[in-house]
Design an enzyme around this catalytic site. Structure first.
Site, PDB file in Angstrom:
ATOM      1  N   ASP A  44     -20.228 -37.882 -33.280  1.00  0.00           N
ATOM      2  CA  ASP A  44     -20.613 -36.952 -32.215  1.00  0.00           C
ATOM      3  C   ASP A  44     -20.961 -35.607 -32.848  1.00  0.00           C
ATOM      4  O   ASP A  44     -20.091 -34.920 -33.379  1.00  0.00           O
ATOM      5  CB  ASP A  44     -19.416 -36.794 -31.258  1.00  0.00           C
ATOM      6  CG  ASP A  44     -19.831 -36.525 -29.838  1.00  0.00           C
ATOM      7  OD1 ASP A  44     -20.846 -35.837 -29.655  1.00  0.00           O
ATOM      8  OD2 ASP A  44     -19.136 -36.988 -28.908  1.00  0.00           O
ATOM      9  N   ASP A  54     -24.838 -33.950 -29.070  1.00  0.00           N
ATOM     10  CA  ASP A  54     -24.191 -33.403 -27.874  1.00  0.00           C
ATOM     11  C   ASP A  54     -25.028 -32.269 -27.258  1.00  0.00           C
ATOM     12  O   ASP A  54     -25.497 -31.384 -27.974  1.00  0.00           O
ATOM     13  CB  ASP A  54     -22.817 -32.866 -28.295  1.00  0.00           C
ATOM     14  CG  ASP A  54     -22.041 -32.288 -27.141  1.00  0.00           C
ATOM     15  OD1 ASP A  54     -21.623 -33.073 -26.284  1.00  0.00           O
ATOM     16  OD2 ASP A  54     -21.856 -31.059 -27.090  1.00  0.00           O
ATOM     17  N   GLU A 108     -27.815 -36.598 -25.888  1.00  0.00           N
ATOM     18  CA  GLU A 108     -27.167 -36.510 -24.578  1.00  0.00           C
ATOM     19  C   GLU A 108     -28.096 -35.698 -23.702  1.00  0.00           C
ATOM     20  O   GLU A 108     -28.411 -34.551 -24.010  1.00  0.00           O
ATOM     21  CB  GLU A 108     -25.819 -35.810 -24.687  1.00  0.00           C
ATOM     22  CG  GLU A 108     -25.104 -35.814 -23.345  1.00  0.00           C
ATOM     23  CD  GLU A 108     -24.022 -34.749 -23.204  1.00  0.00           C
ATOM     24  OE1 GLU A 108     -23.151 -34.941 -22.368  1.00  0.00           O
ATOM     25  OE2 GLU A 108     -24.068 -33.728 -23.904  1.00  0.00           O
ATOM     26  N   HIS A 126     -16.338 -40.052 -21.283  1.00  0.00           N
ATOM     27  CA  HIS A 126     -15.274 -39.050 -21.264  1.00  0.00           C
ATOM     28  C   HIS A 126     -15.566 -37.872 -20.333  1.00  0.00           C
ATOM     29  O   HIS A 126     -14.709 -37.019 -20.151  1.00  0.00           O
ATOM     30  CB  HIS A 126     -15.065 -38.534 -22.691  1.00  0.00           C
ATOM     31  CG  HIS A 126     -16.265 -37.779 -23.189  1.00  0.00           C
ATOM     32  ND1 HIS A 126     -17.467 -38.401 -23.444  1.00  0.00           N
ATOM     33  CD2 HIS A 126     -16.467 -36.457 -23.416  1.00  0.00           C
ATOM     34  CE1 HIS A 126     -18.350 -37.491 -23.814  1.00  0.00           C
ATOM     35  NE2 HIS A 126     -17.764 -36.304 -23.813  1.00  0.00           N
ATOM     36  N   ASP A 127     -16.794 -37.794 -19.803  1.00  0.00           N
ATOM     37  CA  ASP A 127     -17.132 -36.702 -18.888  1.00  0.00           C
ATOM     38  C   ASP A 127     -17.075 -37.159 -17.437  1.00  0.00           C
ATOM     39  O   ASP A 127     -17.547 -36.449 -16.541  1.00  0.00           O
ATOM     40  CB  ASP A 127     -18.550 -36.181 -19.199  1.00  0.00           C
ATOM     41  CG  ASP A 127     -18.591 -35.411 -20.507  1.00  0.00           C
ATOM     42  OD1 ASP A 127     -17.559 -34.835 -20.898  1.00  0.00           O
ATOM     43  OD2 ASP A 127     -19.659 -35.386 -21.143  1.00  0.00           O
TER      44      ASP A 127
HETATM   45  C1  GLC Z   1     -21.107 -32.557 -23.626  1.00  0.00           C
HETATM   46  C2  GLC Z   1     -19.838 -33.348 -23.826  1.00  0.00           C
HETATM   47  C3  GLC Z   1     -18.735 -32.705 -23.063  1.00  0.00           C
HETATM   48  C4  GLC Z   1     -18.535 -31.308 -23.588  1.00  0.00           C
HETATM   49  C5  GLC Z   1     -19.833 -30.530 -23.544  1.00  0.00           C
HETATM   50  C6  GLC Z   1     -19.741 -29.297 -24.375  1.00  0.00           C
HETATM   51  O1  GLC Z   1     -21.554 -32.595 -22.341  1.00  0.00           O
HETATM   52  O2  GLC Z   1     -20.050 -34.667 -23.445  1.00  0.00           O
HETATM   53  O3  GLC Z   1     -17.542 -33.415 -23.125  1.00  0.00           O
HETATM   54  O4  GLC Z   1     -17.555 -30.657 -22.838  1.00  0.00           O
HETATM   55  O5  GLC Z   1     -20.920 -31.251 -24.072  1.00  0.00           O
HETATM   56  O6  GLC Z   1     -19.786 -29.626 -25.731  1.00  0.00           O
END
Ligand code: GLC
Length: 578
Positions: free
Chosen positions: A128, A229, A283, A350-351
């Site tokens: 990640d 990310d 992402e 995880h979100d």
């Molecule tokens: C992405 C991650 C999330 C995180 C955010 C800030 O959306 O998936 O968990 O809080 O980025 O890095």
């Protein structure tokens, strides 16, 4: 006579070779085959997976202990959330050193042991990469904030206070917006997420070079992929104009997806990705299909896979979602990528809160069948399926009705926003309890011993009280469990490339209960029938007349009268058809 016999033997050999050829060799040669397209990904939230030293926090050795379990799932790629050194304001998405691992997870040698153990089992590893922002504790930021003429000043976005207040910028986590005043140099810094997560300035070529070097550092260690990310935010309008009214509706357009994104990606491809047998997934996929395409178009040499938010964007409130919309979203995205590009298929991570709570039915009667149905869906669609740890067991949301128990920076930020806007906080808590991402971060449920076998200490996060019934040990014993069904599905996908590359065609799109589709590759054809409802439902399909073999069924068979099929509640069937 002798001659005739040799001919017959030769013919028999050729015939046997044709019959025994692997499913793979049957594939159209025009297909652009890639290992990362054929993979089944499993996401590990390392903090919650397995603790071996009793500090209540997962670690690399814990994953090593569970490598055989991972292999038994039939997955062949793992994405692990960030484990770099970090003050954990956002559970690791605030990195203070990209070349060190957080000591609570173990040492770099432990990491390497875990990575090697995966590779020995044919499992690839995705890192990640959190490079839209760092932690305020990163050395670059410490330098940057120390004085206006520090060489690291331009690593971040600063707005000198003598220019007045900077134009408003929305922060995803901070109710007070994305600019934070720093008295040390009388200036504001930008942070799209928490104020402990300052955004990096990608316009600075030195920043980009640092990122590419970090990626190479990990690629040299042997990682096989990167998840970028929050990547759509790295290119933004740094003239910081005032946003027009209603910018929220087109959030990504104003916040990110700037014109430099593609040049940055090309540069990253040239400098890093092209040098290894590696892939990268972003992402977020922009605002339009064109954006998404451009990110992953193989001819452009940028990224290789995209994951969009439209699927998890459904069902964000207790009102749930409409099957009609669900079908539309997946069908639209599939057709947009039918010829080019590649997508991730996922319904949780995880979100988000748990798969079965958002898209299935967590009641004792239907938890098993509805989770099996959703896993059948994800593993029979075109795209690389991403399964979040615990969803192979049907782990559920926990009950956290009051704000005091929440530790997640996003939940606390949303609460602050709701309060500032004078919203009904009781109603807010009902929704938070349902959709908070803390629901998806509870410790993995391994067995029915204290703390579900996750730790011998005090877990960093409360274990779901249902662990005595929902756990790996129990589901291993039961041939009809969600876990064993998941294993059957990964095997089926691996053995049938039609489920990876085959054309997707939706049937009776308007059916209110059933999601039916075919997947076709050359002469192979599969029919997938999924009942999304808690009652029997029937559908009449000419395709069902040609069912040759039922390959997966979470019940005991299918009622099929000449193409009129009746599915039981949440029944999921995959069959070979003519
Ligand atoms: C992405 C991650 C999330 C995180 C955010 C800030 O959306 O998936 O968990 O809080 O980025 O890095």
């Amino acid at each position: 006579m002798k001659r005739n016999t040799s001919w017959i033997i030769l013919l028999l050999i050729v015939f046997a070779a044709i019959c025994c050829q692997s499913p793979k060799s049957n594939v159209d040669s025009s297909i652009d085959r890639k290992w990362w397209k054929e993979a089944v990904l499993y996401q590990i939230y390392p903090q919650s997976f397995k603790d071996t030293d009793g500090d209540g926090f997962g670690d690399f050795k814990g994953v090593v202990e569970k490598l055989d379990y991972l292999q038994s799932l039939g997955i062949n790629m793992v994405w692990m959330n960030p484990f770099f050194d970090s003050p954990l304001v956002d559970n690791g998405y605030d990195v203070s050193d990209y070349r060190e691992v957080l000591p609570r997870y173990g040492t770099m040698a432990d990491f390497q042991e875990m990575l090697d153990g995966m590779h020995e089992r044919g499992i690839k590893f995705v890192l990640d990469m959190v490079v839209n922002h760092t932690s305020v504790e990163h050395e670059w930021f410490k330098q940057s904030r120390s004085s206006r003429d520090n060489p690291y000043r331009d690593y971040y976005h600063w707005w000198p206070a003598e220019k007045g207040e900077p134009p408003y910028r929305y922060s995803l986590f901070d109710p007070e917006g994305a600019w934070e005043y720093d008295s040390l140099t009388n200036a504001y810094y930008l942070h799209y997420f928490a104020d402990a997560q300052p955004d990096l300035n990608w316009e600075n070529p030195k920043v980009r070079q640092e990122v590419y070097d970090i990626m190479k550092f990990w690629a040299e260690k042997g990682v096989d992929g990167f998840r970028m990310d929050a990547f759509q935010y790295v290119s933004k309008d740094t003239a910081f104009p005032v946003w027009p009214e209603g910018y929220e509706k087109d959030f990504n357009k104003y916040c990110g997806m700037g014109p430099d994104l593609h040049p940055y990606l090309k540069e990253m491809y040239e400098q890093v990705l092209s040098k290894y047998d590696i892939f990268a997934v972003s992402e977020g996929a922009g605002t339009t299909f064109q954006d998404a395409h451009d990110l992953v178009d193989a001819d452009r040499n940028e990224l290789q896979m995209a994951y969009h938010f439209e699927s998890v964007g459904m069902s964000r409130t207790t009102d749930g979602y409409k099957l009609a919309e669900f079908k539309k979203v997946f069908t639209r995205w599939d057709s947009a990528f039918a010829d080019k590009g590649w997508l991730a298929i996922y319904l949780s991570n995880h979100d988000n809160s748990r798969l079965v709570n958002r898209f299935g039915n967590p009641s004792p009667e239907f938890r098993t069948v509805s989770t099996q149905m959703l896993n059948t869906f994800m593993l029979s669609m075109r795209g690389t399926p991403y399964t979040y740890y615990g969803d192979e067991l049907g782990m559920t949301n926990i009950d956290m009705p009051t704000i005091e128990e929440y530790v997640d920076v996003s939940a606390l930020g949303d609460y602050g926003k709701a309060k500032a806007q004078g919203k009904d906080l009781d109603e807010f808590m009902v929704q938070l309890n349902y959709n908070s991402r803390e629901n998806g971060r509870t410790p993995m449920q391994w067995d029915d011993t204290p703390n579900a076998g996750f730790t011998t200490g005090v877990p960093w996060k409360r274990v779901n009280e249902n662990y005595k019934e929902i756990n790996v040990a129990a589901e291993n014993q039961d041939p009809n469990s969600i876990l064993n069904h998941f294993r059957k599905m990964t095997r089926l996908r691996k053995d049938n490339l039609v489920l990876v590359y085959g054309d997707y065609h939706i049937l009776q799109a308007e059916h209110p209960d059933i999601y039916a589709y075919t997947r076709t590759l050359g002469d192979q054809k599969m029919l997938v029938l999924l009942n999304f409802k808690d009652h029997d439902s029937s559908i009449e399909l000419p395709e069902a007349k040609g069912i040759r073999e039922i390959l997966i069924d979470n019940y005991d068979g299918l009622t099929n009268e000449n193409g009129k099929v009746v599915l039981k509640p949440y029944q999921a069937v995959v069959c070979k058809i003519e």
